[in-house]
Design an enzyme around this catalytic site. Structure first.
Site, PDB file in Angstrom:
ATOM      1  N   LEU A  25      10.762 -33.395  26.850  1.00  0.00           N
ATOM      2  CA  LEU A  25      11.014 -33.501  25.698  1.00  0.00           C
ATOM      3  C   LEU A  25      10.122 -32.382  24.660  1.00  0.00           C
ATOM      4  O   LEU A  25       9.193 -32.080  25.336  1.00  0.00           O
ATOM      5  CB  LEU A  25      10.763 -34.968  25.031  1.00  0.00           C
ATOM      6  CG  LEU A  25      11.632 -36.129  25.454  1.00  0.00           C
ATOM      7  CD1 LEU A  25      11.067 -37.337  25.243  1.00  0.00           C
ATOM      8  CD2 LEU A  25      13.146 -35.878  25.357  1.00  0.00           C
ATOM      9  N   SER A  26      10.477 -31.990  23.621  1.00  0.00           N
ATOM     10  CA  SER A  26       9.680 -31.096  22.861  1.00  0.00           C
ATOM     11  C   SER A  26       8.391 -31.484  22.715  1.00  0.00           C
ATOM     12  O   SER A  26       7.316 -30.757  22.553  1.00  0.00           O
ATOM     13  CB  SER A  26      10.268 -30.868  21.273  1.00  0.00           C
ATOM     14  OG  SER A  26      10.283 -31.968  20.726  1.00  0.00           O
ATOM     15  N   GLU A  27       8.101 -32.901  22.582  1.00  0.00           N
ATOM     16  CA  GLU A  27       6.532 -33.309  22.571  1.00  0.00           C
ATOM     17  C   GLU A  27       6.654 -34.563  23.278  1.00  0.00           C
ATOM     18  O   GLU A  27       7.341 -35.625  22.955  1.00  0.00           O
ATOM     19  CB  GLU A  27       6.250 -33.559  21.351  1.00  0.00           C
ATOM     20  CG  GLU A  27       5.063 -32.474  20.836  1.00  0.00           C
ATOM     21  CD  GLU A  27       5.516 -31.073  20.187  1.00  0.00           C
ATOM     22  OE1 GLU A  27       4.849 -30.095  20.017  1.00  0.00           O
ATOM     23  OE2 GLU A  27       6.889 -31.297  19.824  1.00  0.00           O
ATOM     24  N   THR A  28       5.498 -34.945  24.040  1.00  0.00           N
ATOM     25  CA  THR A  28       5.043 -36.307  24.423  1.00  0.00           C
ATOM     26  C   THR A  28       3.907 -36.562  23.876  1.00  0.00           C
ATOM     27  O   THR A  28       2.827 -35.996  23.976  1.00  0.00           O
ATOM     28  CB  THR A  28       5.155 -36.261  25.965  1.00  0.00           C
ATOM     29  OG1 THR A  28       6.294 -36.178  26.479  1.00  0.00           O
ATOM     30  CG2 THR A  28       4.581 -37.706  26.421  1.00  0.00           C
TER      31      THR A  28
END
Length: 259
Positions: free
Chosen positions: A42-45
């Site tokens: 994902l774009s951020e975790t």
């Protein structure tokens, strides 16, 4: 560790920006967190360690740790409130960008972030290569990001960027923006240098977008839309040297990660 995926800046399934949220008693090594973020893809975790009513919070893209992430902060706050992990309607996160608070207000979560006033830049040939045929009206440095104002909303929506040219620029990512047709501003965000070709909805970009458009439009409260394929709505306002960034969030997944 407990793991959640939350669609941030939306209340509809399969819209907004999906953020991974990992809850744990202590941070694992940086290498493990980076590997988890890469596998989540994902774009951020976000990695969150609660200590009382304060939460230590770190953010990783699939390729690197970042100093600030809006949608994963929003997603973590949504999990915090829904799981009943604290008391009251405000949670404080300790981060690489200082203390960040999120307040629950009806169906919205409002984040209090540092204001990031863009600094005007000359338009260069490298910037023009990055956005191809789209016409650049103005350029500015918004902290680690390059902000490019395009001629209109249609130019933002139809833009096919040159990812290699964007990656060659000395910025974390590129924000393209224009005045909105039925909102105050629209934007898209491209960050190939940090492993995010296009981010669906970028909360941190609005720390620069809000003061930029507030000055141009002569108003301190703005409604913004990020017009990526998934799309999302962000309510923004100036508060001195801070920016309040609000949105809705919808949980998509609950599970566990076994490492």
């Amino acid at each position: 560790m407990r793991y959640f995926v939350v669609d941030a800046f939306t209340d509809e399934p399969f819209h907004g920006n999906p953020a991974g949220v990992c809850l744990m008693d202590a941070f694992p090594s940086d290498a493990v967190m980076q590997a988890i973020a890469a596998q989540n893809n994902l774009s951020e975790t976000a990695f969150a360690v609660p200590t009382g009513d304060v939460v230590a919070l770190r953010w990783f893209t699939p390729a690197a740790e970042v100093d600030l992430c809006g949608h994963a902060t929003l997603g973590t706050a949504a999990v915090w409130f829904e799981e009943g992990l604290g008391s009251g309607d405000t949670v404080t996160f300790e981060t690489r960008s200082g203390a960040l608070t999120v307040t629950r207000e009806d169906r919205r979560l409002t984040m209090d972030f540092p204001r990031n006033d863009p600094r005007p830049l000359p338009i260069t040939a490298a910037m023009c290569r990055a956005v191809g045929e789209a016409g650049i009206v103005a350029a500015a440095a918004g902290g680690d990001d390059l902000l490019l104002e395009l001629v209109d909303e249609a130019a933002v929506r139809t833009l096919v960027p040159d990812m290699a040219a964007i990656g060659a620029l000395e910025f974390r990512g590129v924000i393209v923006t224009a005045r909105g047709d039925d909102c105050d501003m629209v934007s898209r965000f491209f960050g190939p240098r940090v492993g995010v070709p296009e981010d669906p909805v970028t909360g941190s970009a609005h720390t620069a977008l809000t003061p930029y458009w507030a000055a141009k439009l002569g108003k301190d409260s703005l409604v913004a839309r990020q017009v990526s394929q998934r799309g999302g709505t962000v309510w923004c306002s100036l508060a001195g040297n801070r920016v309040r960034i609000a949105g809705r969030a919808r949980r998509y997944l609950t599970g566990e990660i076994a490492v």
